[in-house]
Design a protein around this motif. Structure first.
Motif, PDB file in Angstrom:
ATOM      1  N   TYR A 161      24.279  13.616  72.396  1.00  0.00           N
ATOM      2  CA  TYR A 161      25.134  12.651  73.096  1.00  0.00           C
ATOM      3  C   TYR A 161      26.501  12.546  72.417  1.00  0.00           C
ATOM      4  O   TYR A 161      27.549  12.504  73.086  1.00  0.00           O
ATOM      5  N   ALA A 162      26.512  12.534  71.092  1.00  0.00           N
ATOM      6  CA  ALA A 162      27.788  12.482  70.355  1.00  0.00           C
ATOM      7  C   ALA A 162      28.637  13.702  70.683  1.00  0.00           C
ATOM      8  O   ALA A 162      29.855  13.591  70.876  1.00  0.00           O
ATOM      9  N   ASN A 163      28.012  14.876  70.768  1.00  0.00           N
ATOM     10  CA  ASN A 163      28.745  16.100  71.130  1.00  0.00           C
ATOM     11  C   ASN A 163      29.301  15.995  72.546  1.00  0.00           C
ATOM     12  O   ASN A 163      30.412  16.464  72.823  1.00  0.00           O
ATOM     13  N   MET A 164      28.536  15.403  73.461  1.00  0.00           N
ATOM     14  CA  MET A 164      29.023  15.231  74.840  1.00  0.00           C
ATOM     15  C   MET A 164      30.264  14.337  74.851  1.00  0.00           C
ATOM     16  O   MET A 164      31.209  14.586  75.599  1.00  0.00           O
ATOM     17  N   LYS A 165      30.260  13.312  74.032  1.00  0.00           N
ATOM     18  CA  LYS A 165      31.407  12.389  73.991  1.00  0.00           C
ATOM     19  C   LYS A 165      32.666  13.076  73.469  1.00  0.00           C
ATOM     20  O   LYS A 165      33.772  12.666  73.800  1.00  0.00           O
ATOM     21  N   HIS A 166      32.490  14.115  72.659  1.00  0.00           N
ATOM     22  CA  HIS A 166      33.641  14.817  72.085  1.00  0.00           C
ATOM     23  C   HIS A 166      34.173  15.948  72.968  1.00  0.00           C
ATOM     24  O   HIS A 166      35.084  16.657  72.563  1.00  0.00           O
ATOM     25  N   ARG A 167      33.626  16.118  74.147  1.00  0.00           N
ATOM     26  CA  ARG A 167      34.120  17.146  75.059  1.00  0.00           C
ATOM     27  C   ARG A 167      35.570  16.832  75.444  1.00  0.00           C
ATOM     28  O   ARG A 167      35.927  15.663  75.607  1.00  0.00           O
ATOM     29  N   LYS A 168      36.368  17.875  75.629  1.00  0.00           N
ATOM     30  CA  LYS A 168      37.803  17.695  75.837  1.00  0.00           C
ATOM     31  C   LYS A 168      38.216  17.583  77.307  1.00  0.00           C
ATOM     32  O   LYS A 168      39.297  17.109  77.602  1.00  0.00           O
ATOM     33  N   ASN A 169      37.369  18.026  78.216  1.00  0.00           N
ATOM     34  CA  ASN A 169      37.745  17.999  79.640  1.00  0.00           C
ATOM     35  C   ASN A 169      37.863  16.574  80.150  1.00  0.00           C
ATOM     36  O   ASN A 169      37.367  15.636  79.539  1.00  0.00           O
ATOM     37  N   GLU A 170      38.491  16.442  81.321  1.00  0.00           N
ATOM     38  CA  GLU A 170      38.638  15.133  81.951  1.00  0.00           C
ATOM     39  C   GLU A 170      37.262  14.523  82.214  1.00  0.00           C
ATOM     40  O   GLU A 170      37.024  13.355  81.952  1.00  0.00           O
ATOM     41  N   SER A 171      36.337  15.335  82.740  1.00  0.00           N
ATOM     42  CA  SER A 171      34.955  14.895  82.928  1.00  0.00           C
ATOM     43  C   SER A 171      34.119  15.489  81.805  1.00  0.00           C
ATOM     44  O   SER A 171      34.159  16.690  81.559  1.00  0.00           O
ATOM     45  N   ARG A 172      33.369  14.639  81.146  1.00  0.00           N
ATOM     46  CA  ARG A 172      32.551  15.112  80.022  1.00  0.00           C
ATOM     47  C   ARG A 172      31.089  15.316  80.421  1.00  0.00           C
ATOM     48  O   ARG A 172      30.267  15.648  79.584  1.00  0.00           O
ATOM     49  N   THR A 173      30.782  15.130  81.702  1.00  0.00           N
ATOM     50  CA  THR A 173      29.400  15.284  82.193  1.00  0.00           C
ATOM     51  C   THR A 173      29.270  16.621  82.923  1.00  0.00           C
ATOM     52  O   THR A 173      29.125  16.669  84.137  1.00  0.00           O
ATOM     53  N   TYR A 174      29.307  17.708  82.166  1.00  0.00           N
ATOM     54  CA  TYR A 174      29.281  19.056  82.750  1.00  0.00           C
ATOM     55  C   TYR A 174      28.072  19.272  83.659  1.00  0.00           C
ATOM     56  O   TYR A 174      28.187  19.765  84.769  1.00  0.00           O
ATOM     57  N   PHE A 175      26.889  18.914  83.152  1.00  0.00           N
ATOM     58  CA  PHE A 175      25.671  19.183  83.906  1.00  0.00           C
ATOM     59  C   PHE A 175      25.603  18.337  85.177  1.00  0.00           C
ATOM     60  O   PHE A 175      25.295  18.852  86.255  1.00  0.00           O
ATOM     61  N   LEU A 176      25.897  17.056  85.054  1.00  0.00           N
ATOM     62  CA  LEU A 176      25.854  16.194  86.239  1.00  0.00           C
ATOM     63  C   LEU A 176      26.898  16.613  87.265  1.00  0.00           C
ATOM     64  O   LEU A 176      26.641  16.575  88.473  1.00  0.00           O
ATOM     65  N   ASP A 177      28.054  17.033  86.785  1.00  0.00           N
ATOM     66  CA  ASP A 177      29.093  17.523  87.707  1.00  0.00           C
ATOM     67  C   ASP A 177      28.616  18.789  88.423  1.00  0.00           C
ATOM     68  O   ASP A 177      28.784  18.934  89.631  1.00  0.00           O
ATOM     69  N   LYS A 178      28.034  19.720  87.648  1.00  0.00           N
ATOM     70  CA  LYS A 178      27.532  20.961  88.243  1.00  0.00           C
ATOM     71  C   LYS A 178      26.420  20.661  89.237  1.00  0.00           C
ATOM     72  O   LYS A 178      26.354  21.241  90.324  1.00  0.00           O
ATOM     73  N   MET A 179      25.544  19.716  88.905  1.00  0.00           N
ATOM     74  CA  MET A 179      24.447  19.346  89.797  1.00  0.00           C
ATOM     75  C   MET A 179      24.996  18.749  91.095  1.00  0.00           C
ATOM     76  O   MET A 179      24.549  19.098  92.186  1.00  0.00           O
ATOM     77  N   ARG A 180      25.984  17.858  90.974  1.00  0.00           N
ATOM     78  CA  ARG A 180      26.600  17.248  92.160  1.00  0.00           C
ATOM     79  C   ARG A 180      27.253  18.318  93.035  1.00  0.00           C
ATOM     80  O   ARG A 180      27.063  18.353  94.253  1.00  0.00           O
ATOM     81  N   GLU A 181      27.961  19.238  92.375  1.00  0.00           N
ATOM     82  CA  GLU A 181      28.636  20.312  93.116  1.00  0.00           C
ATOM     83  C   GLU A 181      27.634  21.205  93.840  1.00  0.00           C
ATOM     84  O   GLU A 181      27.796  21.514  95.020  1.00  0.00           O
ATOM     85  N   ARG A 182      26.571  21.595  93.125  1.00  0.00           N
ATOM     86  CA  ARG A 182      25.559  22.478  93.732  1.00  0.00           C
ATOM     87  C   ARG A 182      24.834  21.791  94.869  1.00  0.00           C
ATOM     88  O   ARG A 182      24.525  22.400  95.884  1.00  0.00           O
ATOM     89  N   LEU A 183      24.523  20.527  94.714  1.00  0.00           N
ATOM     90  CA  LEU A 183      23.817  19.799  95.766  1.00  0.00           C
ATOM     91  C   LEU A 183      24.701  19.657  97.003  1.00  0.00           C
ATOM     92  O   LEU A 183      24.232  19.823  98.136  1.00  0.00           O
ATOM     93  N   ASN A 184      25.980  19.384  96.804  1.00  0.00           N
ATOM     94  CA  ASN A 184      26.906  19.317  97.942  1.00  0.00           C
ATOM     95  C   ASN A 184      27.011  20.656  98.647  1.00  0.00           C
ATOM     96  O   ASN A 184      27.030  20.724  99.883  1.00  0.00           O
ATOM     97  N   LEU A 185      27.063  21.764  97.879  1.00  0.00           N
ATOM     98  CA  LEU A 185      27.106  23.104  98.482  1.00  0.00           C
ATOM     99  C   LEU A 185      25.845  23.388  99.283  1.00  0.00           C
ATOM    100  O   LEU A 185      25.900  23.972 100.367  1.00  0.00           O
TER     101      LEU A 185
END
Length: 198
Positions: A161-185
């Protein structure tokens, strides 16, 4: 096992018939106690019957104990011993329910990364869809770990979780974002298939 077995002896016959207390000797009482012990050593296949047997004799002795008689002391001692054995036996006998081996265990396993699973678990806790978000994260990770066949140590979970918080992108929830994107597709593809069928 015959659940009346402990009533088929001289001790029980004498107390049940209201015999004079002097006729119940120490040897008659001890024979009854030996029979109780022998019944308690029943093979595992008869353990459930053992509980019924002890419960029955406890009930019978309990009703006799309430009646004033010259052998009340013997009944009280026998009743006390039966209750102790019943209590002991109940801790040894598995519940009368479906055995674990009879329940099919799903063969699900987590095939994503640990960081993806931790992200998902934190997301589920934060949105409050499991126990209204009241369950501590270490309990959730322990539960999902058992469910999906993966060990998630507390320290590893917190470090992830600490590593996730240190992510540099605007969105730090890579997996949830990918899941949302794939489900929408997927839903878009399904919509397209339905449109083509018309």
């Amino acid at each position: 096992m015959d659940f009346l077995i402990l009533t088929n002896n001289e001790f029980f016959r004498l107390v049940n018939d209201g015999a004079d207390g002097r006729t119940i000797t120490a040897s008659v009482y001890n024979e009854f106690i030996k029979e109780v012990c022998a019944v308690c050593c029943a093979p595992p296949s008869e353990r459930h019957h053992l509980v019924f047997t002890l419960a029955y004799i406890e009930t019978e002795l309990g009703s006799l104990h309430e009646v004033e008689s010259s052998h009340a002391n013997h009944i009280r001692k026998a009743l006390f011993f039966v209750r102790r054995m019943l209590k002991y036996v109940q801790t040894q006998v598995p519940p009368l329910s479906i055995q674990k081996s009879d329940i099919p265990i799903p063969s699900f396993r987590w095939t994503g990364t640990l960081i993806e699973l931790v992200e998902l678990i934190y997301g589920l806790q934060e949105i409050g869809c499991i126990n209204d978000g009241e369950t501590p994260i270490n309990e959730l990770t322990g539960y999902f770990g058992k469910l999906l066949g993966i060990e998630i140590k507390d320290i590893l979970c917190y470090n992830t979780y600490a590593n996730m918080k240190h992510r540099k992108n605007e969105s730090r929830t890579y997996f949830l974002d990918k899941m949302r994107e794939r489900l929408n597709l997927r839903m878009q593809r399904d919509d397209e298939r339905e449109r083509l069928r018309r």
